[in-house]
Structures are given as structure tokens and as C-alpha cells.
Design a protein around this motif. Structure first.
Motif, PDB file in Angstrom:
ATOM      1  N   VAL A  22       0.654  -1.104  -0.101  1.00  8.93           N
ATOM      2  CA  VAL A  22       0.032  -0.243   0.058  1.00  8.93           C
ATOM      3  C   VAL A  22       0.885   1.204  -0.071  1.00  8.93           C
ATOM      4  CG1 VAL A  22      -1.670   1.277   1.174  1.00  8.93           C
ATOM      5  CG2 VAL A  22      -1.909  -1.131   1.251  1.00  8.93           C
ATOM      6  N   VAL A  23       0.795   2.050  -1.058  1.00 10.35           N
ATOM      7  CA  VAL A  23       1.530   3.338  -1.157  1.00 10.35           C
ATOM      8  C   VAL A  23       0.926   4.341  -0.953  1.00 10.35           C
ATOM      9  CG1 VAL A  23       3.213   4.473  -2.662  1.00 10.35           C
ATOM     10  CG2 VAL A  23       2.830   1.890  -2.828  1.00 10.35           C
ATOM     11  N   THR A  24       1.042   5.288  -0.123  1.00 16.90           N
ATOM     12  CA  THR A  24       0.246   6.533   0.237  1.00 16.90           C
ATOM     13  C   THR A  24       0.877   7.645  -0.499  1.00 16.90           C
ATOM     14  OG1 THR A  24       1.407   6.746   2.430  1.00 16.90           O
ATOM     15  CG2 THR A  24      -0.510   5.455   2.359  1.00 16.90           C
ATOM     16  N   VAL A  25       0.059   8.753  -0.570  1.00 18.42           N
ATOM     17  CA  VAL A  25       0.799  10.180  -0.901  1.00 18.42           C
ATOM     18  C   VAL A  25       1.902  10.420  -0.041  1.00 18.42           C
ATOM     19  CG1 VAL A  25       0.260  12.550  -1.203  1.00 18.42           C
ATOM     20  CG2 VAL A  25      -1.388  10.787  -2.161  1.00 18.42           C
ATOM     21  N   GLU A  26       2.986  10.835  -0.452  1.00 13.26           N
ATOM     22  CA  GLU A  26       4.058  11.094   0.255  1.00 13.26           C
ATOM     23  C   GLU A  26       3.660  12.203   1.270  1.00 13.26           C
ATOM     24  OE1 GLU A  26       8.735  11.042  -0.226  1.00 13.26           O
ATOM     25  OE2 GLU A  26       7.464  11.658  -1.885  1.00 13.26           O
ATOM     26  N   GLY A  27       4.013  12.118   2.636  1.00 13.48           N
ATOM     27  CA  GLY A  27       3.805  12.885   3.621  1.00 13.48           C
ATOM     28  C   GLY A  27       2.465  12.849   4.028  1.00 13.48           C
ATOM     29  N   GLY A  43      -5.193   9.894  -0.923  1.00 16.60           N
ATOM     30  CA  GLY A  43      -4.428   9.390  -2.063  1.00 16.60           C
ATOM     31  C   GLY A  43      -3.687   8.054  -1.487  1.00 16.60           C
ATOM     32  N   ALA A  44      -4.051   6.908  -1.727  1.00 20.73           N
ATOM     33  CA  ALA A  44      -3.342   5.641  -1.503  1.00 20.73           C
ATOM     34  C   ALA A  44      -3.854   4.437  -2.627  1.00 20.73           C
ATOM     35  CB  ALA A  44      -3.886   4.926  -0.338  1.00 20.73           C
ATOM     36  N   ILE A  45      -2.637   3.840  -3.062  1.00 25.43           N
ATOM     37  CA  ILE A  45      -2.796   2.777  -3.939  1.00 25.43           C
ATOM     38  C   ILE A  45      -2.135   1.314  -3.372  1.00 25.43           C
ATOM     39  CG2 ILE A  45      -2.777   4.273  -5.986  1.00 25.43           C
ATOM     40  CD1 ILE A  45       0.057   3.303  -6.594  1.00 25.43           C
ATOM     41  N   ALA A  46      -2.728   0.263  -4.196  1.00 23.97           N
ATOM     42  CA  ALA A  46      -2.259  -1.117  -3.965  1.00 23.97           C
ATOM     43  C   ALA A  46      -1.569  -1.617  -4.901  1.00 23.97           C
ATOM     44  CB  ALA A  46      -3.006  -2.048  -3.177  1.00 23.97           C
ATOM     45  N   ILE A  47      -0.261  -2.131  -4.839  1.00 26.05           N
ATOM     46  CA  ILE A  47       0.491  -2.768  -5.955  1.00 26.05           C
ATOM     47  C   ILE A  47       0.287  -4.560  -5.719  1.00 26.05           C
ATOM     48  CG2 ILE A  47       2.741  -3.374  -6.979  1.00 26.05           C
ATOM     49  CD1 ILE A  47       1.809  -0.276  -7.121  1.00 26.05           C
ATOM     50  N   ASP A  48      -0.411  -4.951  -6.574  1.00 24.95           N
ATOM     51  CA  ASP A  48      -0.919  -6.299  -6.307  1.00 24.95           C
ATOM     52  C   ASP A  48      -2.326  -6.527  -5.055  1.00 24.95           C
ATOM     53  OD1 ASP A  48       0.423  -7.419  -8.514  1.00 24.95           O
ATOM     54  OD2 ASP A  48       2.044  -7.856  -7.401  1.00 24.95           O
ATOM     55  N   PHE A  49      -2.733  -7.427  -4.987  1.00 26.77           N
ATOM     56  CA  PHE A  49      -3.929  -7.546  -4.228  1.00 26.77           C
ATOM     57  C   PHE A  49      -4.169  -8.758  -3.452  1.00 26.77           C
ATOM     58  CE2 PHE A  49      -8.758  -6.935  -3.365  1.00 26.77           C
ATOM     59  CZ  PHE A  49      -8.379  -5.626  -2.664  1.00 26.77           C
ATOM     60  N   GLY A  50      -3.315  -9.777  -3.592  1.00 23.87           N
ATOM     61  CA  GLY A  50      -3.617 -10.987  -3.013  1.00 23.87           C
ATOM     62  C   GLY A  50      -5.156 -11.405  -2.774  1.00 23.87           C
ATOM     63  N   GLY A 146      -4.112   8.093  -7.685  1.00 23.58           N
ATOM     64  CA  GLY A 146      -4.366   8.567  -6.215  1.00 23.58           C
ATOM     65  C   GLY A 146      -3.423   9.478  -5.894  1.00 23.58           C
ATOM     66  N   GLY A 147      -2.962  10.383  -6.879  1.00 21.74           N
ATOM     67  CA  GLY A 147      -1.931  11.416  -6.427  1.00 21.74           C
ATOM     68  C   GLY A 147      -0.540  10.813  -6.385  1.00 21.74           C
ATOM     69  N   ILE A 148      -0.109   9.611  -6.785  1.00 14.55           N
ATOM     70  CA  ILE A 148       0.974   9.008  -6.772  1.00 14.55           C
ATOM     71  C   ILE A 148       1.534   8.942  -8.384  1.00 14.55           C
ATOM     72  CG2 ILE A 148       2.363   7.372  -5.982  1.00 14.55           C
ATOM     73  CD1 ILE A 148       0.098   6.823  -3.955  1.00 14.55           C
ATOM     74  N   THR A 164       7.268  -3.911 -13.919  1.00 13.48           N
ATOM     75  CA  THR A 164       7.885  -3.519 -12.490  1.00 13.48           C
ATOM     76  C   THR A 164       7.324  -1.785 -12.565  1.00 13.48           C
ATOM     77  OG1 THR A 164       9.618  -4.716 -12.415  1.00 13.48           O
ATOM     78  CG2 THR A 164       9.794  -2.722 -11.463  1.00 13.48           C
ATOM     79  N   TYR A 165       6.827  -1.527 -11.201  1.00 16.10           N
ATOM     80  CA  TYR A 165       6.471  -0.367 -10.972  1.00 16.10           C
ATOM     81  C   TYR A 165       7.637   0.520 -10.240  1.00 16.10           C
ATOM     82  CZ  TYR A 165       1.779  -2.136 -12.318  1.00 16.10           C
ATOM     83  OH  TYR A 165       0.894  -2.574 -13.048  1.00 16.10           O
ATOM     84  N   LEU A 166       7.760   1.767 -10.558  1.00  9.37           N
ATOM     85  CA  LEU A 166       8.847   2.391 -10.132  1.00  9.37           C
ATOM     86  C   LEU A 166       8.036   3.976  -9.300  1.00  9.37           C
ATOM     87  CD1 LEU A 166      11.558   2.504 -12.850  1.00  9.37           C
ATOM     88  CD2 LEU A 166      11.840   1.298 -10.673  1.00  9.37           C
ATOM     89  N   VAL A 167       8.437   4.043  -8.204  1.00 15.67           N
ATOM     90  CA  VAL A 167       7.959   4.991  -7.393  1.00 15.67           C
ATOM     91  C   VAL A 167       8.874   5.906  -6.593  1.00 15.67           C
ATOM     92  CG1 VAL A 167       6.200   5.766  -5.607  1.00 15.67           C
ATOM     93  CG2 VAL A 167       5.548   4.100  -7.023  1.00 15.67           C
ATOM     94  N   GLU A 168       9.067   7.202  -6.865  1.00 13.18           N
ATOM     95  CA  GLU A 168      10.225   8.023  -5.934  1.00 13.18           C
ATOM     96  C   GLU A 168       9.710   8.211  -4.642  1.00 13.18           C
ATOM     97  OE1 GLU A 168      12.972   8.748  -7.440  1.00 13.18           O
ATOM     98  OE2 GLU A 168      12.619   8.373  -9.501  1.00 13.18           O
ATOM     99  N   ARG A 169      10.389   7.985  -3.831  1.00 13.11           N
ATOM    100  CA  ARG A 169       9.990   8.293  -2.412  1.00 13.11           C
ATOM    101  C   ARG A 169      11.050   9.141  -1.517  1.00 13.11           C
ATOM    102  NH1 ARG A 169       4.972   7.317  -0.578  1.00 13.11           N
ATOM    103  NH2 ARG A 169       4.799   8.219  -2.563  1.00 13.11           N
ATOM    104  N   GLY A 170      10.661  10.027  -0.860  1.00 17.93           N
ATOM    105  CA  GLY A 170      11.753  10.833  -0.073  1.00 17.93           C
ATOM    106  C   GLY A 170      12.306  11.849  -0.669  1.00 17.93           C
TER     107      GLY A 170
END
Length: 631
Positions: A22-27, A43-50, A146-148, A164-170
Motif C-alpha cells: 500500500v503506497v500513500t501520497v508522500e507525507g 491518496g493511496a494505491i495498492a501494488i497487487d492485491f492478493g 491516487g496522487g502518486i 515493474t512499477y517505479l515510485v520515487e520516495r523521499g
């Protein structure tokens, strides 16, 4: 105790049938338990869902729902709970190559071979029932969910369509570039499953693709890998390098001649002349015409960096990607791929056209006899067609000369391999070149007795097609002929004479074998055609059909046709027309489908030509479907 573990800034792992991230909008949210923060930011998304159990724990992150779910691949451990997401109104986005294994997976189950099965792909590890999807993820590009901001990179190996999904964090001095790798990698140098990478009975396409994917993902410079199974890998580059090295050894252990896959990535192009290149890694030949301006023009572009053919011909067994383009830009000063030309419509030559257009802004230029087929690929019953329309940005007239940068290109009609094909003539570095697609093998050397003329009847072959092409070659008199799959060759009088003789011989063979008693049937057997061959429409739709009939006789005859429709459809009246000797006529029908969802409904054209009853000589298929996910 929280069900989540924070594995990167704003990235929380939920261990289920696979790792759900689960990836949330940074901050917006910190560690688990920051109630309300992420929910307020929305803002929150999931990568895969199980299994979908993650929905029961979102409150621990201060979330009420998810804005989107992004799937790395189609396997059931990744998404068996997706019906819960759909019921909750959460949009699901999937890899383009595997969209049918989500939205239309019931069609795979209904058609999948079970007896005498040589298909080793794990497509039966798909969902048991279809789920509607909101769309596909844009490969090679970033999109906002979701804002990401999420970038999607093709990484085939575990499956053909995996991404593959790439997300910048921090921010700050050491930002994290998080890579959600699905099942590409399990741990440094290891994979979750080797069996999943075996796609056909005797080859090892998947492991070789895995090597290429690891190398390409390294170039994205991820700082941490988050796999679907396994623990986070903070030393991302080394983990990928270990896997590429070990998997390369595995690939070589199953081949007579080792593959240097690193060399493929670094040097996919070879020079034919200073300004004409050949991509040696593609499934069918891709030629690159270089302009001194830095622009490039491609001739055909199907399956770049291909390691072989997986079993099956469905969408999930076919991977267009842009793996060779970084080397093209780096080594040859290419700043843009401006244009791509298509010699004919077969998928191994054009599968990557839409991707080039979407990612590189490439214009698609198609010959006037090829453009309609690619714009409406299921109208005619033709083999080897791509799954979606590929519209032309520019249509090239047969015999027309067009200018691209410093080159003049002439488009020539080239029937034979298929009726809907063209050759491209141009001069580069003082050499007159003719690109002939798949017309003949062009493998022979001077002094050979024959070459193989490459024709298939379903491609709409005519008995004198290769006579026409031999005449074209004499008119153009190219110095170099380049082909779709085989080594190009220099052209001389002996070669031209050989092709002339073979064209004449082929026509004589057909004349000798086919009827000639007052009739001349088409060599491809298509006296009658029913078009469109396939339609997918809503229930209750009004449809139009054309029955195309050739009068094969040496005298004028009346052609009469009845459209045979499925149960519940309207029954249109008979249509007829008078046809001159060897004339083609088109009879049109309007029909109404019932307001019932049904698949694979069969239609036929029952035709009489003069006094000769041909019967139900042509067929078509229609699906009346409520939506892409309907069963």
C-alpha cells in the motif's frame, strides 16, 4: 500489532498470498497507526492485491479505501481477491499484454488446450472468473494514480506480460527509487519460480527474458526492490546483477550455443551501410534509416529483443517492447524515431507500432493496400493480425514517392506473401535498396537453383503474384534487397532471372492443378467471403454484413446469396446481382441481434452462382457481450 510493515517511506507491506504494498501520497501518512492522515489526503494505491484481506486492515493506515490497484502480472496469488475490490468500487489497472487474462479470462478457460497439451505457460494460474478493469498501465511512461506518480517498465520473465512499477520516495540527499518487481526476482540471485519461466515445451524464452529485464531494470537505477514474494532488497543493482549472471548460466546450460544477452542490449544494431541499420535481436527484421538530422525511420517494428516464441498465440504470449532503443540513441546519435513504415500487416512486423507512437511520438505511415487491414484487423479473415487497430497517420499511395528528410521513398505494390503488402524503394549511401518484407527467403547465394517463395493461401494469394513481383524487381533494379526474416542480398541478373523463372513456374503449377473447364477459381479458394469476419458488439445491436463473391466462370452469371443467421437474429431477405466473367460483386445485408449475451455465434453465406449451388461457402463469428468483463 499492525498487519503492515513500513518498508520504504509511505510504502507499507501486507503479507498475504503475495506481498501487497500500500503506497500513500508522500507525507500524508507515516507509520501504521497515523489515523486519518492518509485518508484526509485522499491518496493511496495498492501494488497487487492478493486475497483482498488488505481491505480489512486499511484503517490501521488511516485509510477508508484505495484509489487504485496496480497489478504486476495476472497470477492468481496476485489477484484472487480482485472481486472484492470491484465490489468496493476500486479501479483495477493491469499490464497491457495481460489485460485479457483479467477482463476476458473466461475465454482462455473455454479455449485452453487440456488434452495433448504442449503449452507450458502458467496461464491456468489466472483468475477463475473475469473482472472488469479500469484500464491498462502505460508502459515506459509515468501516470498518476491516487496522487502518486508511477512509472511502468516492462519486465518479462516470470510471465510474458509482467511489469515493474517505479515510485520515487523521499527527498533530500538520498531519495529512494522504489521498484515493485512482482515475481521478477525473489532475493538476490534468486527467483520465486523457475517453472513459471518455461513458456514452451523445449525452449527457454522466459529465463532469457528475465536476464534482459534485470539488465534493463538496472538502467532505471532503483535503490530498493520490493518483490511479490521475498524480503525487500536495499542493494537493488547488485541483487539484479546476481540474478542476471545466474540466470544467464541457466539459459546457456539449455542451449547448444550460448547467448551473450548483455551484447544484445549493448549492440543490437549492425550497419548494412553507413545510414542503414539492421536490428539483429528482433523476431522479424527491423531496419533503421538514419538521417543526418538525428531522426530515424523504421521499416517494420514487431517484437524487439525477442528470445523466441512462447506457446500460444493469445495476447499474453506476445510482447512488444522498446528494449533496443536506448542503444540506438546512444550509439548512433538518434534523437527521435520520427516514422515507421509497415511492409504488411502481420503481427511480427507491426506489433510495436502503437507503442512506438505512444512512447516516442512516432508517425505510422502505411501503404494504401495495408492501411485498411490494420485499421480494422478483424474485418477480414486473415492470419497473424494484431489485437487492436493500428491507424495510419499517413497513407502512402502505391507508386507514390514521398520525401522523408533527405530520402525519397517509393511505395510499390508487392502481392505474393500476402495480397496486402508493399515494397519500399529508396537510395542510401549510393545503394538502391528494396525492402520486400516476407516475399521470399532471400537466403540463397549466387548459383543456387531456387529460393523459397513464401506464400500462404489464407493471406489471399493469387497465381500470378510472383510474376508481378519479379517484374517489379527488374524495373527497380535494386543493388540490395532486404527481407523480413532472412539475410539481405546483393542483386544481380542471375538472381533476377531466377525469381522470374520461379514466378512463371509457380503460376504454371497452379494452372495445372486447378480447374480450367470454363472457370478459373481463385488460387486462394475464396470464391465467397463474409465480412466483417468477427464483431464484438452489445446485445441488441444492428449489424451490417457484406457477402463478397467472385464469379469464377467465363460467362456472365447471376449471383444469389442468403445470410444464414443464428437463432433469435433477424432473417434478412435474399440478395442477388449479375456478375460479368471473373467479376467480384458485393451483396449487403442488415441484421438485428437479439438482446441476449452470447459468444461465438456463427453466421454463414449460402451462395449460388448461376445454376451452381456453392452452399454455405463462407462464415463469420459474432460475440454479443455486455462489457469487456462479462461472461
Amino acid at each position: 500489532m499492525s498487519a503492515f510493515t513500513q518498508v520504504a517511506p509511505g510504502v507499507h507491506r501486507f503479507v498475504d498470498t503475495c506481498n501487497v504494498y500500500v503506497v500513500t501520497v508522500e507525507g500524508a501518512a507515516g507509520a501504521a497507526g497515523a489515523a486519518g492522515a492518509a485518508g484526509a489526503a485522499g491518496g493511496a494505491i495498492a501494488i497487487d492485491f492478493g486475497s483482498g484481506d488488505v481491505l480489512d486492515h486499511l484503517g490501521e493506515l488511516g485509510l477508508e479505501t484505495l484509489d487504485a490497484i496496480l497489478m504486476t502480472h495476472h497470477h492468481r496469488d496476485q489477484g484472487q481477491g480482485l472481486p472484492r475490490a470491484i465490489a468496493a468500487g476500486i479501479p483495477v489497472f493491469v499490464p497491457p499484454v495481460e489485460q485479457d487474462l483479467f477482463a476476458r479470462v473466461d475465454e482462455m478457460w473455454s479455449a485452453r488446450a487440456l488434452y495433448n497439451d504442449y503449452n507450458l505457460r502458467q496461464d491456468r494460474f489466472s483468475l477463475l472468473d473475469p473482472v472488469p478493469i479500469a484500464g491498462t498501465v502505460p508502459e515506459y511512461r509515468s501516470a498518476v494514480f491516487g496522487g502518486i506518480h508511477v512509472k511502468t517498465v516492462p519486465t518479462p520473465g516470470h510471465t510474458m506480460g509482467s511489469v515493474t512499477y517505479l515510485v520515487e520516495r523521499g527527498g533530500g540527499e538520498q531519495p529512494a527509487r522504489v521498484a515493485f518487481t512482482g515475481d521478477l526476482i525473489y532475493a538476490p540471485g534468486k527467483v520465486w519460480s523457475l517453472a513459471a519461466t518455461q513458456w514452451s515445451y523445449t525452449e527457454n524464452e522466459g529465463p532469457a527474458m528475465n536476464v534482459l529485464s534485470c539488465m534493463l531494470l538496472q538502467e532505471e537505477e532503483p535503490t530498493i526492490l520490493l518483490p511479490s514474494h521475498g524480503e525487500p532488497m536495499p542493494d537493488a543493482i547488485d541483487a539484479l546483477e546476481q540474478l542476471a549472471r545466474r540466470m544467464s548460466g541457466y539459459v546457456d546450460s539449455r542451449r547448444t550455443n550460448p547467448w551473450d544477452l548483455r551484447d544484445w542490449l549493448e549492440r543490437p544494431f549492425v550497419r548494412l551501410t553507413d545510414h542503414l541499420l539492421l536490428n539483429r535481436t528482433a523476431n522479424s527484421c527491423v531496419y533503421v534509416l538514419l538521417s543526418d538530422s538525428g531522426a530515424a525511420l523504421f521499416i517494420d517494428y514487431g517484437y524487439d529483443m525477442s528470445t523466441g516464441w512462447p506457446a500460444g498465440t493469445d495476447r499474453a504470449a506476445r510482447r512488444p517492447w522498446l528494449a533496443s532503443l536506448p542503444a540506438l540513441k546512444r550509439d548512433f546519435g538518434v534523437t527521435s524515431v520520427e516514422v515507421v513504415l509497415g511492409t504488411h500487416y502481420h503481427d511480427d512486423h507491426i506489433a510495436g507500432f502503437n507503442l512506438l507512437r505512444e512512447v516516442e511520438g512516432t508517425e505510422v505511415w502505411l501503404p494504401e493496400n495495408v492501411a485498411p487491414v490494420m485499421a480494422d484487423p478483424m474485418r477480414m479473415d486473415l492470419p497473424c493480425q494484431w489485437f487492436e487497430p493500428i491507424p495510419a497517420d499517413r497513407v502512402l499511395g502505391l507508386g507514390e514517392t514521398v520525401r522523408w528528410r533527405e530520402y525519397e521513398i517509393v511505395t510499390h505494390e508487392l502481392p505474393g506473401h500476402t495480397l496486402y503488402a508493399a515494397a519500399f524503394e529508396f537510395e542510401v549511401d549510393g545503394v538502391r535498396v528494396l525492402a520486400t518484407g516476407d516475399q521470399q527467403t532471400a537466403e540463397g547465394r549466387l548459383g543456387v537453383q531456387r529460393e523459397i517463395l513464401n506464400y500462404q493461401y489464407r493471406n489471399r494469394f493469387r497465381r500470378d503474384d510472383f510474376i508481378q513481383s519479379a517484374a517489379l524487381y527488374r524495373r527497380v533494379a535494386p543493388g540490395l534487397m532486404i527481407t523480413g526474416h532472412w539475410q539481405g542480398r546483393e542483386v544481380d541478373e542471375d538472381y533476377l532471372q531466377l525469381l522470374t523463372e520461379q514466378g512463371d513456374e509457380l503460376a504454371d503449377i497452379h494452372d495445372g492443378l486447378l480447374p480450367d473447364d470454363g472457370m478459373l477459381p481463385p488460387a486462394d479458394g475464396n470464391v465467397v467471403l463474409l465480412e466483417p469476419f468477427y464483431q464484438r458488439v452489445p446485445p441488441g445491436a444492428a449489424l451490417e454484413y457484406e457477402v463478397v463473391v467472385v464469379n469464377p466462370y467465363d460467362d456472365e452469371r447471376e449471383i444469389a446469396a442468403d445470410l444464414v443467421t443464428p437463432e433469435g437474429w433477424s432473417d434478412p431477405p435474399r440478395a442477388s446481382a449479375l456478375a460479368a466473367p471473373h467479376e467480384t460483386v458485393c451483396l449487403r445485408f442488415a441484421v438485428q441481434a437479439p438482446d441476449v449475451a452470447r459468444k461465438r455465434q456463427r453466421l454463414a453465406a449460402d451462395v449460388t452462382i448461376g445454376t451452381v449451388r456453392y452452399g454455405q461457402a463462407a462464415d463469420a463469428v459474432a460475440d454479443t457481450i455486455h462489457s469487456a468483463g462479462a461472461r
